[in-house]
Design an enzyme around this catalytic site. Sequence first.
Site, mmCIF file in Angstrom:
data_model
loop_
_atom_site.group_PDB
_atom_site.id
_atom_site.type_symbol
_atom_site.label_atom_id
_atom_site.label_comp_id
_atom_site.label_asym_id
_atom_site.label_seq_id
_atom_site.Cartn_x
_atom_site.Cartn_y
_atom_site.Cartn_z
ATOM 1 N N HIS A 122 0.872 -1.178 0.000
ATOM 2 C CA HIS A 122 0.000 0.000 0.000
ATOM 3 C C HIS A 122 0.912 1.234 0.000
ATOM 4 O O HIS A 122 2.027 1.181 0.521
ATOM 5 C CB HIS A 122 -0.836 -0.051 1.291
ATOM 6 C CG HIS A 122 -1.918 0.973 1.400
ATOM 7 N ND1 HIS A 122 -1.677 2.289 1.740
ATOM 8 C CD2 HIS A 122 -3.260 0.881 1.248
ATOM 9 C CE1 HIS A 122 -2.820 2.946 1.797
ATOM 10 N NE2 HIS A 122 -3.804 2.118 1.492
ATOM 11 N N ASP A 199 3.174 -4.555 8.134
ATOM 12 C CA ASP A 199 1.939 -3.775 8.006
ATOM 13 C C ASP A 199 0.767 -4.739 8.209
ATOM 14 O O ASP A 199 0.470 -5.566 7.347
ATOM 15 C CB ASP A 199 1.921 -3.132 6.613
ATOM 16 C CG ASP A 199 0.611 -2.403 6.328
ATOM 17 O OD1 ASP A 199 -0.341 -2.538 7.120
ATOM 18 O OD2 ASP A 199 0.539 -1.721 5.287
ATOM 19 N N GLN A 202 -4.402 -5.222 7.072
ATOM 20 C CA GLN A 202 -5.381 -6.158 6.506
ATOM 21 C C GLN A 202 -5.295 -7.547 7.141
ATOM 22 O O GLN A 202 -6.008 -8.456 6.714
ATOM 23 C CB GLN A 202 -5.161 -6.289 4.987
ATOM 24 C CG GLN A 202 -5.359 -4.999 4.216
ATOM 25 C CD GLN A 202 -6.818 -4.538 4.182
ATOM 26 O OE1 GLN A 202 -7.741 -5.312 4.446
ATOM 27 N NE2 GLN A 202 -7.025 -3.270 3.874
ATOM 28 N N LYS A 225 -10.233 -0.689 10.668
ATOM 29 C CA LYS A 225 -10.338 -1.882 9.817
ATOM 30 C C LYS A 225 -10.675 -3.121 10.642
ATOM 31 O O LYS A 225 -10.903 -4.186 10.104
ATOM 32 C CB LYS A 225 -9.037 -2.086 9.038
ATOM 33 C CG LYS A 225 -8.807 -0.981 8.001
ATOM 34 C CD LYS A 225 -7.718 -1.326 7.050
ATOM 35 C CE LYS A 225 -7.197 -0.144 6.274
ATOM 36 N NZ LYS A 225 -8.034 0.250 5.133
ATOM 37 N N CYS A 363 -4.816 2.371 -3.685
ATOM 38 C CA CYS A 363 -3.587 2.911 -3.076
ATOM 39 C C CYS A 363 -2.416 1.956 -3.255
ATOM 40 O O CYS A 363 -1.614 1.772 -2.317
ATOM 41 C CB CYS A 363 -3.782 3.231 -1.591
ATOM 42 S SG CYS A 363 -4.963 4.527 -1.299
#
Length: 405
Positions: A122, A199, A202, A225, A363
């Site tokens: 991202h 990261d 997600q 999220k 993104c």
Amino acid sequence: MVDVNKIRQDFPILERSIYNKPLIYLDNGATTQKPRCVVEAISEGYYNTNANIHRGVHFLSQEATEAHENARKRVQKFLNAESSDEIIFTRGTTEAINLAASSYGDKFLKEGDEVILSEMEHHANIVPWQMLRERKGIVIKVIPMNDKQELDMEAYRSLFTENTKFVSVTHVSNVLGTVNPVKEIIDIAHSHNAKVLIDGAQSVPHLKVDVQALDADFYVFSAHKIYGPTGIGVLYGKKELLDAMPPYQGGGEMIATVSFDKTVYNELPYKFEAGTPDYIGSTALARALDYVEDIGLENIEAYEAELLEYATSELKQIPGVKIYGNASHKSAVLSFLINDIHHYDMGMILDKQGIAVRTGHHCAQPLMSALGIEGTVRASFSFYNTKDEIDMFIRGVKRAVDMFS
Ligand code: PLP
């Protein structure tokens, strides 16, 4: 087991109609809807316990401080961090990566040092490193993908040189759903004495994460999220690293003493939390984590895998469909294009049927370049979605295809 009918009652927004059609919300990768308990935590906070935290002698301030620090402990438990001092509240994943890249990078990386990213990042995990490159002259290297859109681990190994100092990769791709082998990625990096940031934007909503088992140096995620509020997120960092890093922003809260000659910074975690923190958001995040763990991440993973498998097999039956993201280990994301129908047109037609999907580059423009496309249609699933909704989504896609043929 996920009792989806019971769960859906916790999400009032799912009862909405859009253009007189029942809302089918398949944009969970962008943000998740909020269960009633999270919204209640926010209103309870403002109605009953609102007072600025830390250093307050009065009752309310102490109560609000305790709630905020308990929320930090809740996040510590959720990630299985060793200490709550390792949990820094940020505005989200983006700010957490900026903090790490800026603070760690400015202090420990120098010209010619190499940082490895991946092709599926991202922008939030690309641009902060490019900004560091402008300041410090670091070199950015990129892990390519194989033809199933998994990271090419052989290529990853071959990127290391004696100058490799840092690896920053996503746990789960927001576009492809690929679940990366982050334990292996971290082990390889550590064998070259490089630090690793994962990261987790997600991943945390969909699978169990244990930062100690992974041995991650940094792990980041956003509350919104994972069924929590907007505007708050988390940077986990190993204590010895955070201790050695300089503050990211200056101001109140992050200091021990200030005079015009010299300021002494506060200890962890406050050193990285300048200004009034989002103490209402932190307690709402803690409530969201309770909610998710009450359902159980193993149950969530199993249920969402069923949804993904069903949606994928149904979608594949539509002539001309191309799915982007065919990894063996995938999270509940389905990116696709059909013939030459523009992703935006598909998104608009689905929207008119009450179906919310995301279209565009998500993104991740470098990923789009690697795939040779401008964008995709992305359906991303949550534990509150149903097979009936997937049937309606597939019917909606077919209707769009008919309109264009
Ligand atoms: N990283 C990944 C993989 C994401 O999917 C996102 C958001 O879509 C981000 C980072 C940025 O998250 P936020 O906008 O909450 O900071």
